[in-house]
Design a protein around this motif. Structure first.
Motif, PDB file in Angstrom:
ATOM      1  N   GLY A   2       0.901  -1.321   0.085  1.00  0.00           N
ATOM      2  CA  GLY A   2      -0.051   0.142  -0.055  1.00  0.00           C
ATOM      3  C   GLY A   2       0.838   1.177   0.026  1.00  0.00           C
ATOM      4  N   GLU A   3       2.032   1.201   0.192  1.00  0.00           N
ATOM      5  CA  GLU A   3       3.126   2.200   0.402  1.00  0.00           C
ATOM      6  C   GLU A   3       3.339   3.037  -1.172  1.00  0.00           C
ATOM      7  OE1 GLU A   3       7.766   1.247  -0.251  1.00  0.00           O
ATOM      8  OE2 GLU A   3       6.643  -0.330   0.558  1.00  0.00           O
ATOM      9  N   PHE A   4       2.684   2.346  -2.206  1.00  0.00           N
ATOM     10  CA  PHE A   4       2.726   3.035  -3.264  1.00  0.00           C
ATOM     11  C   PHE A   4       1.629   3.958  -3.828  1.00  0.00           C
ATOM     12  CE2 PHE A   4       5.865  -0.367  -4.013  1.00  0.00           C
ATOM     13  CZ  PHE A   4       6.847   0.298  -4.388  1.00  0.00           C
ATOM     14  N   THR A   5       0.476   3.954  -2.915  1.00  0.00           N
ATOM     15  CA  THR A   5      -0.715   4.633  -3.157  1.00  0.00           C
ATOM     16  C   THR A   5      -0.317   6.125  -3.292  1.00  0.00           C
ATOM     17  OG1 THR A   5      -2.121   3.085  -1.739  1.00  0.00           O
ATOM     18  CG2 THR A   5      -2.861   5.408  -2.264  1.00  0.00           C
ATOM     19  N   GLY A   6      -0.715   6.610  -4.301  1.00  0.00           N
ATOM     20  CA  GLY A   6      -0.415   7.945  -4.615  1.00  0.00           C
ATOM     21  C   GLY A   6       0.900   8.376  -5.050  1.00  0.00           C
ATOM     22  N   LYS A   7       1.697   7.421  -5.219  1.00  0.00           N
ATOM     23  CA  LYS A   7       3.253   7.646  -5.947  1.00  0.00           C
ATOM     24  C   LYS A   7       3.363   7.738  -7.389  1.00  0.00           C
ATOM     25  CE  LYS A   7       5.177   6.867  -1.902  1.00  0.00           C
ATOM     26  NZ  LYS A   7       6.074   8.190  -1.074  1.00  0.00           N
ATOM     27  N   ILE A   8       4.093   8.703  -7.908  1.00  0.00           N
ATOM     28  CA  ILE A   8       4.149   8.799  -9.356  1.00  0.00           C
ATOM     29  C   ILE A   8       5.379   7.819  -9.853  1.00  0.00           C
ATOM     30  CG2 ILE A   8       4.656  10.519 -11.088  1.00  0.00           C
ATOM     31  CD1 ILE A   8       1.901  10.817  -9.400  1.00  0.00           C
ATOM     32  N   VAL A   9       5.104   7.049 -10.599  1.00  0.00           N
ATOM     33  CA  VAL A   9       6.036   5.725 -11.336  1.00  0.00           C
ATOM     34  C   VAL A   9       5.911   6.136 -12.744  1.00  0.00           C
ATOM     35  CG1 VAL A   9       6.525   3.460 -11.162  1.00  0.00           C
ATOM     36  CG2 VAL A   9       5.257   4.435  -9.499  1.00  0.00           C
ATOM     37  N   VAL A  10       7.194   6.443 -13.150  1.00  0.00           N
ATOM     38  CA  VAL A  10       7.605   6.396 -14.513  1.00  0.00           C
ATOM     39  C   VAL A  10       8.128   5.168 -15.387  1.00  0.00           C
ATOM     40  CG1 VAL A  10       8.695   7.956 -16.629  1.00  0.00           C
ATOM     41  CG2 VAL A  10       7.816   8.980 -14.636  1.00  0.00           C
ATOM     42  N   VAL A  11       7.639   4.542 -16.000  1.00  0.00           N
ATOM     43  CA  VAL A  11       8.046   3.267 -16.803  1.00  0.00           C
ATOM     44  C   VAL A  11       8.071   3.415 -18.405  1.00  0.00           C
ATOM     45  CG1 VAL A  11       7.484   0.485 -17.036  1.00  0.00           C
ATOM     46  CG2 VAL A  11       6.535   2.011 -14.865  1.00  0.00           C
ATOM     47  N   THR A  12       9.446   3.127 -18.661  1.00  0.00           N
ATOM     48  CA  THR A  12       9.689   3.459 -19.914  1.00  0.00           C
ATOM     49  C   THR A  12       9.478   2.054 -20.570  1.00  0.00           C
ATOM     50  OG1 THR A  12      11.920   3.054 -19.972  1.00  0.00           O
ATOM     51  CG2 THR A  12      11.497   5.105 -19.620  1.00  0.00           C
ATOM     52  N   GLY A  13       9.052   2.065 -21.903  1.00  0.00           N
ATOM     53  CA  GLY A  13       8.913   0.607 -22.681  1.00  0.00           C
ATOM     54  C   GLY A  13       7.698  -0.047 -21.905  1.00  0.00           C
ATOM     55  N   GLY A  14       6.663   0.802 -21.253  1.00  0.00           N
ATOM     56  CA  GLY A  14       5.655   0.430 -20.388  1.00  0.00           C
ATOM     57  C   GLY A  14       4.378  -0.073 -20.954  1.00  0.00           C
ATOM     58  N   SER A  15       4.470  -0.035 -22.449  1.00  0.00           N
ATOM     59  CA  SER A  15       3.217  -0.411 -23.141  1.00  0.00           C
ATOM     60  C   SER A  15       2.846  -2.076 -23.564  1.00  0.00           C
ATOM     61  CB  SER A  15       3.005   0.415 -24.416  1.00  0.00           C
ATOM     62  OG  SER A  15       4.142   0.020 -25.419  1.00  0.00           O
ATOM     63  N   LYS A  16       4.151  -2.685 -23.320  1.00  0.00           N
ATOM     64  CA  LYS A  16       3.982  -4.202 -23.867  1.00  0.00           C
ATOM     65  C   LYS A  16       5.127  -5.117 -22.896  1.00  0.00           C
ATOM     66  CE  LYS A  16       4.815  -2.955 -27.929  1.00  0.00           C
ATOM     67  NZ  LYS A  16       5.106  -3.154 -29.351  1.00  0.00           N
ATOM     68  N   GLY A  17       4.937  -6.322 -22.966  1.00  0.00           N
ATOM     69  CA  GLY A  17       5.887  -7.267 -22.504  1.00  0.00           C
ATOM     70  C   GLY A  17       6.159  -6.966 -20.996  1.00  0.00           C
ATOM     71  N   ILE A  18       7.470  -7.048 -20.549  1.00  0.00           N
ATOM     72  CA  ILE A  18       7.731  -6.693 -19.261  1.00  0.00           C
ATOM     73  C   ILE A  18       7.442  -5.639 -18.725  1.00  0.00           C
ATOM     74  CG2 ILE A  18       9.323  -6.594 -17.303  1.00  0.00           C
ATOM     75  CD1 ILE A  18      11.177  -8.668 -19.162  1.00  0.00           C
ATOM     76  N   GLY A  19       7.495  -4.491 -19.376  1.00  0.00           N
ATOM     77  CA  GLY A  19       7.018  -3.156 -18.983  1.00  0.00           C
ATOM     78  C   GLY A  19       5.578  -3.116 -18.723  1.00  0.00           C
ATOM     79  N   GLU A  20       4.982  -3.460 -19.543  1.00  0.00           N
ATOM     80  CA  GLU A  20       3.381  -3.595 -19.229  1.00  0.00           C
ATOM     81  C   GLU A  20       3.079  -4.270 -18.156  1.00  0.00           C
ATOM     82  OE1 GLU A  20      -0.968  -5.505 -21.014  1.00  0.00           O
ATOM     83  OE2 GLU A  20       0.872  -5.410 -22.356  1.00  0.00           O
ATOM     84  N   SER A  21       3.737  -5.550 -17.620  1.00  0.00           N
ATOM     85  CA  SER A  21       3.693  -6.234 -16.402  1.00  0.00           C
ATOM     86  C   SER A  21       4.048  -5.357 -15.221  1.00  0.00           C
ATOM     87  CB  SER A  21       4.389  -7.694 -16.387  1.00  0.00           C
ATOM     88  OG  SER A  21       3.769  -8.372 -17.328  1.00  0.00           O
TER      89      SER A  21
END
Length: 250
Positions: A2-21
């Motif tokens: 629950g510590e990630f509630t409200g956190k801002i996380v940037v994920v490059t390559g985030g639309s598919k594969g490992i990034g999507e997961s």
């Protein structure tokens, strides 16, 4: 988590594969994910799906081989959300050729996205995290920076570079409360690897060389990334976590 509630996380390559997961795991844990890739339509489709399921995410088009675009990504994210709590460098490409077949263009394409992109994303986000005096960066290296199989020599170079700059940034930024780690996935079933997973020679090699006897799943990498970004890993920085079914132990 629950510590990630409200956190801002940037994920490059985030639309598919490992990034999507990885995006899905962070969103399930309450974070707002900024989903980044060169393909805005794919990022937006995933963001819309997550929002329809009651989670929160946004899409951003960025070619991480272009530092100017990385700067825009960071500036726009900070302008909209005020901070960046976690960066995951997941964008990556591969071209499989024997060394004598590679061209200068192949080198530039792979290295610019895999290594240059991950480094400058880390540096530009790191500037913001230094101001915040907090943050976590997790980059995707690869089993190929510990070994190097045939037809992947440039890819292996790019991933070894990630492991090395992870250590350097971890040392430089520890005083600011910023932790920098990487993970080294082994053979994971994704769109990037599906062409070799259809080759019996590769699948036989993977199952015979991997003590757990199978290829990995994207979620198994995502869970490790989530751990390294969390307070449960508060004393871990500069590390390279192998997620390879035991390959490097055999």
């Amino acid at each position: 988590m629950g510590e990630f509630t409200g956190k801002i996380v940037v994920v490059t390559g985030g639309s598919k594969g490992i990034g999507e997961s990885i995006v899905r795991r962070f969103c399930e844990a309450g974070a707002h994910c900024v989903i980044v890739s060169r393909h805005l339509d794919e990022c937006q489709a995933l963001a819309d799906e997550l929002k329809a399921a009651g989670m929160t995410a946004s899409a951003f088009a960025c070619d991480v081989s272009k530092v100017a675009q990385i700067k825009n990504l960071v500036a726009d994210t900070v302008k909209q959300f005020g901070r960046i709590d976690v960066l995951v460098n997941s964008a990556g490409v591969v071209r499989r050729k024997y060394a004598v077949e590679y061209t200068e263009e192949d080198w530039d394409f792979i290295m610019d996205i895999n290594l240059k992109g991950a480094y400058f994303c880390s540096v530009e986000v790191g500037k913001q995290m230094i101001q915040q005096k907090s943050g976590a960066i997790v980059s995707l290296a690869s089993l190929q920076n510990h070994i190097n199989t045939k037809r992947s020599s440039i890819y292996g170079c790019s991933k070894a570079g990630i492991r090395n700059f992870t250590r350097g940034l971890a040392n430089e930024w520890a005083d600011y409360g910023i932790r920098v780690n990487c993970v080294s996935p082994g053979f994971i079933v994704t769109p990037l690897t599906e062409n070799i997973m259809d080759n019996p020679a590769y699948t036989d090699m993977i199952t015979s060389r991997t003590p757990l006897g199978r290829a990995g799943k994207p979620d198994e990498v995502a869970d490790a990334v989530l751990f390294l970004a969390s307070s449960k890993a508060s004393y871990i920085t500069g590390a390279d976590l192998c997620i390879d079914g035991g390959w490097t132990a055999s």
